[in-house]
Design a protein around this motif. Sequence first.
Motif, PDB file in Angstrom:
ATOM      1  N   GLU A  24       0.810  -1.212   0.000  1.00  0.00           N
ATOM      2  CA  GLU A  24       0.000   0.000   0.000  1.00  0.00           C
ATOM      3  C   GLU A  24       0.848   1.269   0.000  1.00  0.00           C
ATOM      4  N   LEU A  25       0.262   2.321  -0.540  1.00  0.00           N
ATOM      5  CA  LEU A  25       0.825   3.663  -0.473  1.00  0.00           C
ATOM      6  C   LEU A  25      -0.161   4.520   0.302  1.00  0.00           C
ATOM      7  N   LYS A  26       0.327   5.153   1.367  1.00  0.00           N
ATOM      8  CA  LYS A  26      -0.518   6.023   2.172  1.00  0.00           C
ATOM      9  C   LYS A  26      -0.054   7.469   2.003  1.00  0.00           C
ATOM     10  N   ILE A  27      -1.001   8.374   1.757  1.00  0.00           N
ATOM     11  CA  ILE A  27      -0.726   9.797   1.668  1.00  0.00           C
ATOM     12  C   ILE A  27      -1.360  10.473   2.879  1.00  0.00           C
ATOM     13  N   LEU A  28      -0.552  11.146   3.677  1.00  0.00           N
ATOM     14  CA  LEU A  28      -1.028  11.813   4.879  1.00  0.00           C
ATOM     15  C   LEU A  28      -1.050  13.321   4.650  1.00  0.00           C
ATOM     16  N   VAL A  29      -2.186  13.942   4.972  1.00  0.00           N
ATOM     17  CA  VAL A  29      -2.320  15.397   4.909  1.00  0.00           C
ATOM     18  C   VAL A  29      -2.685  15.854   6.315  1.00  0.00           C
ATOM     19  N   ALA A  30      -1.723  16.457   7.001  1.00  0.00           N
ATOM     20  CA  ALA A  30      -1.894  16.786   8.420  1.00  0.00           C
ATOM     21  C   ALA A  30      -1.817  18.296   8.629  1.00  0.00           C
ATOM     22  N   ASP A  31      -2.653  18.805   9.542  1.00  0.00           N
ATOM     23  CA  ASP A  31      -2.588  20.221   9.922  1.00  0.00           C
ATOM     24  C   ASP A  31      -2.621  20.341  11.437  1.00  0.00           C
ATOM     25  N   ASN A  32      -2.308  21.519  11.940  1.00  0.00           N
ATOM     26  CA  ASN A  32      -2.349  21.766  13.387  1.00  0.00           C
ATOM     27  C   ASN A  32      -3.450  22.771  13.713  1.00  0.00           C
ATOM     28  N   GLY A  33      -4.578  22.600  13.015  1.00  0.00           N
ATOM     29  CA  GLY A  33      -5.696  23.531  13.156  1.00  0.00           C
ATOM     30  C   GLY A  33      -6.594  23.258  14.342  1.00  0.00           C
ATOM     31  N   ILE A  34      -7.865  23.641  14.196  1.00  0.00           N
ATOM     32  CA  ILE A  34      -8.791  23.584  15.335  1.00  0.00           C
ATOM     33  C   ILE A  34      -9.253  22.163  15.632  1.00  0.00           C
ATOM     34  N   GLY A  35      -9.104  21.244  14.685  1.00  0.00           N
ATOM     35  CA  GLY A  35      -9.432  19.843  14.938  1.00  0.00           C
ATOM     36  C   GLY A  35     -10.913  19.537  14.873  1.00  0.00           C
ATOM     37  N   ILE A  36     -11.227  18.243  14.985  1.00  0.00           N
ATOM     38  CA  ILE A  36     -12.602  17.741  14.928  1.00  0.00           C
ATOM     39  C   ILE A  36     -12.832  16.818  16.118  1.00  0.00           C
ATOM     40  N   ASP A  37     -14.025  16.878  16.684  1.00  0.00           N
ATOM     41  CA  ASP A  37     -14.397  15.950  17.753  1.00  0.00           C
ATOM     42  C   ASP A  37     -14.820  14.635  17.103  1.00  0.00           C
ATOM     43  N   THR A  38     -13.843  13.764  16.855  1.00  0.00           N
ATOM     44  CA  THR A  38     -14.129  12.526  16.124  1.00  0.00           C
ATOM     45  C   THR A  38     -15.023  11.567  16.906  1.00  0.00           C
ATOM     46  N   GLU A  39     -14.995  11.625  18.223  1.00  0.00           N
ATOM     47  CA  GLU A  39     -15.880  10.761  19.014  1.00  0.00           C
ATOM     48  C   GLU A  39     -17.333  11.154  18.808  1.00  0.00           C
ATOM     49  N   LYS A  40     -17.582  12.437  18.751  1.00  0.00           N
ATOM     50  CA  LYS A  40     -18.949  12.934  18.602  1.00  0.00           C
ATOM     51  C   LYS A  40     -19.477  12.722  17.194  1.00  0.00           C
ATOM     52  N   PHE A  41     -18.588  12.867  16.194  1.00  0.00           N
ATOM     53  CA  PHE A  41     -19.035  12.835  14.807  1.00  0.00           C
ATOM     54  C   PHE A  41     -18.516  11.626  14.030  1.00  0.00           C
ATOM     55  N   LYS A  42     -18.067  10.565  14.729  1.00  0.00           N
ATOM     56  CA  LYS A  42     -17.383   9.454  14.062  1.00  0.00           C
ATOM     57  C   LYS A  42     -18.238   8.761  13.005  1.00  0.00           C
ATOM     58  N   ASN A  43     -19.556   8.769  13.159  1.00  0.00           N
ATOM     59  CA  ASN A  43     -20.416   8.108  12.182  1.00  0.00           C
ATOM     60  C   ASN A  43     -20.930   9.051  11.095  1.00  0.00           C
ATOM     61  N   LYS A  44     -20.527  10.324  11.156  1.00  0.00           N
ATOM     62  CA  LYS A  44     -21.048  11.306  10.209  1.00  0.00           C
ATOM     63  C   LYS A  44     -19.947  12.076   9.485  1.00  0.00           C
ATOM     64  N   LEU A  45     -18.699  11.682   9.703  1.00  0.00           N
ATOM     65  CA  LEU A  45     -17.579  12.488   9.215  1.00  0.00           C
ATOM     66  C   LEU A  45     -17.619  12.733   7.710  1.00  0.00           C
ATOM     67  N   PHE A  46     -18.046  11.734   6.952  1.00  0.00           N
ATOM     68  CA  PHE A  46     -18.011  11.875   5.502  1.00  0.00           C
ATOM     69  C   PHE A  46     -19.409  11.880   4.888  1.00  0.00           C
TER      70      PHE A  46
END
Length: 392
Positions: free
Chosen positions: A315-337
């Motif tokens: 596999e080839l993985k491409i990571l796009v990372a920032d140090n911004g305000i972030g997302i509450d992934t626990e709260k929105f884990k089923n709705k992120l996309f």
Amino acid sequence: MKMLWERIKRSKSDTYDKTKNQKPFDGLKWQIALENSEVGLWDYNAISDEVFYSKESKNILGYKDHELTNSSMEWNRRVHPEDLETYFKDFNAHINGHLDTYRNEHRVLCKDGNYKWILDKGKVVDRDINGKPKRIIGTHTDITYRKKKDEQSEKYLQLITSQNKRLHNFTHIVSHNLKTHIGNFKNILEFYEESNSEEEKVELINHLNTISEALTSTIVDLDDIISIKSKSNTKALNERVNIFACTEKIIDSLEIEIANNEVAIYNSLRKDDFLIANRSYLESIIYNLISNGIKYRSDKRNSKVILQSIHTKNELKILVADNGIGIDTEKFKNKLFEMYQTYHGTNRDDSRGVGLYITKTQVEALGGTIDVESKLNEGTTFILTFKKQKAL
């Protein structure tokens, strides 16, 4: 082997039925029947730890009769490492009396270096006075073809399930959003018909224009998604794209936005990384993820977006990372996309909740997956995963 055939012959000769004019059972015919069925036979002597393997068992693995010894290790050491635990567990469960018969499906290494799936069955036929097994007889059956068909069926089932889910979600989006716009049109027109004030009518016409723009935007979004899905299996995807060069082009196009927002962009992708892909999709994916890093930067620190690649065997993985305000992934884990969902709590006019849905659709059209790791007030990392590809 001779002892086994004599035992079978003796046990079967008692079934002679004079009323049907049958002949006593012939051991040779039983042997021929086994050979024609392509089922291998094994006879394990637990006292000597030796196994007799019939030539059919050996043929399944591509060996001639004289090429394998009677050691139990001949078979055991060829069992696939991932199947060893259940292989021994099921066998021991039977000889210890927990299962009436032994049955296990496992992969076995063949002479040509490939693995075949084997249905291995057996039963203890003789125990000593303490109940310990002395002799076990069983069979080997090649089930590779059936396993491949089962695997293929499972993939088709997963694909159909996934497509049905996406279709259901898409239908819900279309139904909900179009109904909302149509309902708004209907209400405004009713108000317009009832209104006697020219000033009020002008205001209602302005509302109609706003609803019309929103409806047009929704139709464009849905059309984009349909267009992506319709092209996902076409040869339009077959273009060799250098990911580093593609990213540099996108960074150049965002130069003014990057400067105005004082965001540092680090392109640490390997210069020889490439994908066989639709160039416009890949550009759109990377553009959206970098733009998100700029859009949702933090005012508490110097902002940056880092792109890097990670290689595994397949596999080839491409990571796009920032140090911004972030997302509450626990709260929105089923709705992120999901479409028309926003997660940053910024109430921005330019946040319509479409970008990530379209990005995910484009990634999947390229045969990849997208995941996200994020913490509030720390930053977000999007992970694109693609299977490694050979150059065209």
